[in-house]
Scaffold this motif. Structure first.
Motif, mmCIF file in Angstrom:
data_model
loop_
_atom_site.group_PDB
_atom_site.id
_atom_site.type_symbol
_atom_site.label_atom_id
_atom_site.label_comp_id
_atom_site.label_asym_id
_atom_site.label_seq_id
_atom_site.Cartn_x
_atom_site.Cartn_y
_atom_site.Cartn_z
ATOM 1 N N LEU A 39 0.828 -1.207 0.000
ATOM 2 C CA LEU A 39 0.000 0.000 0.000
ATOM 3 C C LEU A 39 0.868 1.265 0.000
ATOM 4 O O LEU A 39 0.562 2.244 -0.692
ATOM 5 C CB LEU A 39 -0.928 -0.002 1.203
ATOM 6 N N LEU A 40 1.944 1.248 0.766
ATOM 7 C CA LEU A 40 2.852 2.402 0.809
ATOM 8 C C LEU A 40 3.443 2.676 -0.566
ATOM 9 O O LEU A 40 3.483 3.833 -1.025
ATOM 10 C CB LEU A 40 3.974 2.146 1.814
ATOM 11 N N LEU A 41 3.885 1.637 -1.249
ATOM 12 C CA LEU A 41 4.515 1.802 -2.555
ATOM 13 C C LEU A 41 3.515 2.356 -3.576
ATOM 14 O O LEU A 41 3.866 3.215 -4.401
ATOM 15 C CB LEU A 41 5.065 0.463 -3.019
ATOM 16 N N VAL A 42 2.273 1.896 -3.508
ATOM 17 C CA VAL A 42 1.232 2.408 -4.409
ATOM 18 C C VAL A 42 1.024 3.907 -4.187
ATOM 19 O O VAL A 42 0.911 4.684 -5.138
ATOM 20 C CB VAL A 42 -0.079 1.631 -4.207
ATOM 21 N N GLN A 43 0.992 4.314 -2.931
ATOM 22 C CA GLN A 43 0.792 5.727 -2.619
ATOM 23 C C GLN A 43 1.982 6.572 -3.058
ATOM 24 O O GLN A 43 1.822 7.642 -3.660
ATOM 25 C CB GLN A 43 0.545 5.904 -1.118
ATOM 26 N N LEU A 44 3.197 6.117 -2.778
ATOM 27 C CA LEU A 44 4.387 6.874 -3.177
ATOM 28 C C LEU A 44 4.469 6.997 -4.694
ATOM 29 O O LEU A 44 4.834 8.057 -5.222
ATOM 30 C CB LEU A 44 5.645 6.199 -2.636
ATOM 31 N N LYS A 45 4.136 5.925 -5.395
ATOM 32 C CA LYS A 45 4.161 5.948 -6.858
ATOM 33 C C LYS A 45 3.156 6.961 -7.393
ATOM 34 O O LYS A 45 3.460 7.744 -8.298
ATOM 35 C CB LYS A 45 3.835 4.555 -7.383
ATOM 36 N N GLY A 46 1.968 6.979 -6.829
ATOM 37 C CA GLY A 46 0.926 7.880 -7.308
ATOM 38 C C GLY A 46 1.176 9.337 -6.967
ATOM 39 O O GLY A 46 0.789 10.233 -7.715
ATOM 40 N N SER A 47 1.826 9.580 -5.846
ATOM 41 C CA SER A 47 2.061 10.956 -5.415
ATOM 42 C C SER A 47 3.263 11.586 -6.110
ATOM 43 O O SER A 47 3.456 12.804 -6.049
ATOM 44 C CB SER A 47 2.269 11.009 -3.899
#
Length: 271
Positions: free
Chosen positions: A82-90
């Motif tokens: 979940l963290l990686l998905v958020q960092l990628k999107g931001s």
């Protein structure tokens, strides 16, 4: 603080064994380098950890959602996904170099139709079953948390689909996550930038997480860092390899997680 990268290392694509790898661009002799004795040392401040995931995600997800889908019940790997998905999107500037290093099409056996279509029959059924399982996991996580992720910097092929983003992230964490001490980051699995770019060979030593006993008082800033040590003499252009220390993995586990089966595991069968 406490980080280090040897001036001779260089990323190449392709490498001698894989799509890309890390080589020594100059001849390096053990005990006769710059005194550090390591190729890289990545401090815990630049690790993706359970604690970082909790701190980041709890700010995004509404309290009413956390009441029925609490992050604290997720395992370390799920939180990193979940963290990686958020960092990628931001498009996180802090983590931009690491995000840029991650492949859009990772090689783990369950990711993408193309990966499955080129497989031998030996692994095709295992991959298809794994893909169905991963799809169910990604669908469930997307249903709970997908609406709250930043999406601006996701690849266009994801089509703003949280499920596709999570499937990609599951593959990244599966292939790159490494065992770690809870003392440095709160979890037993973490992602360690740069260290996770070295290719595997059983003939070499693994990377190491430095403890208090390893570093002593004078070098306490290094505590919790992951290192890849210079273990032998290297000629210019030689690839730097590490042992992933997965001696108990079956061929299927190697293939599903990493997209290849090393020679030492090819004789073992899944029970």
């Amino acid at each position: 603080m406490g980080g280090y990268v040897h001036p001779s290392i260089k990323l190449v694509s392709p490498s001698s064994c894989c799509k890309r790898g890390i080589i020594s661009s100059q001849a390096v002799s053990i005990g006769n380098d710059d005194g550090q004795g390591v190729w890289v040392r990545v401090p815990p401040t630049y690790h993706l950890t359970r604690n970082l995931a909790m701190q980041t995600l709890e700010q995004l997800i509404p309290k009413e959602v956390l009441e029925y889908a609490p992050l604290s019940t997720l395992d370390d790997g799920a939180l990193l996904v979940l963290l990686l998905v958020q960092l990628k999107g931001s498009g996180s500037k802090e983590w931009e170099p690491y995000l840029y290093s991650l492949p859009d099409h990772p090689s783990c056996g369950f990711f993408g139709e193309n990966n499955i279509n080129i497989l031998s029959e030996e692994y095709k059924l295992v991959a298809q079953e794994s893909k169905r399982y991963v799809s169910r996991v990604a669908s469930g996580m997307a249903a709970d948390y997908g609406a709250f992720f930043a999406k601006e910097h996701w690849p266009s092929e994801w089509q703003n689909s949280a499920e596709k983003a999570i499937e990609w992230s599951l593959c990244i964490v599966s292939s790159r996550g490494t065992a770690a001490s809870q003392e440095y980051g709160g979890g037993l699995i973490k992602l360690v930038p740069l260290v996770d770019m070295f290719n595997h060979s059983q003939e070499h030593k693994g990377f190491k997480e430095l403890t208090k006993e390893d570093v002593g008082i004078d070098t306490s800033l290094w505590e919790g860092s992951f290192t890849v040590r210079i273990e032998k003499d290297y000629y210019a252009g030689e690839e730097i390899l590490v042992d992933y220390n997965l001696a108990d993995y079956s061929p299927e586990e190697w293939f599903m997680s990493h997209g290849f089966v090393p020679q030492e595991a090819s004789h073992r069968q899944e029970l």
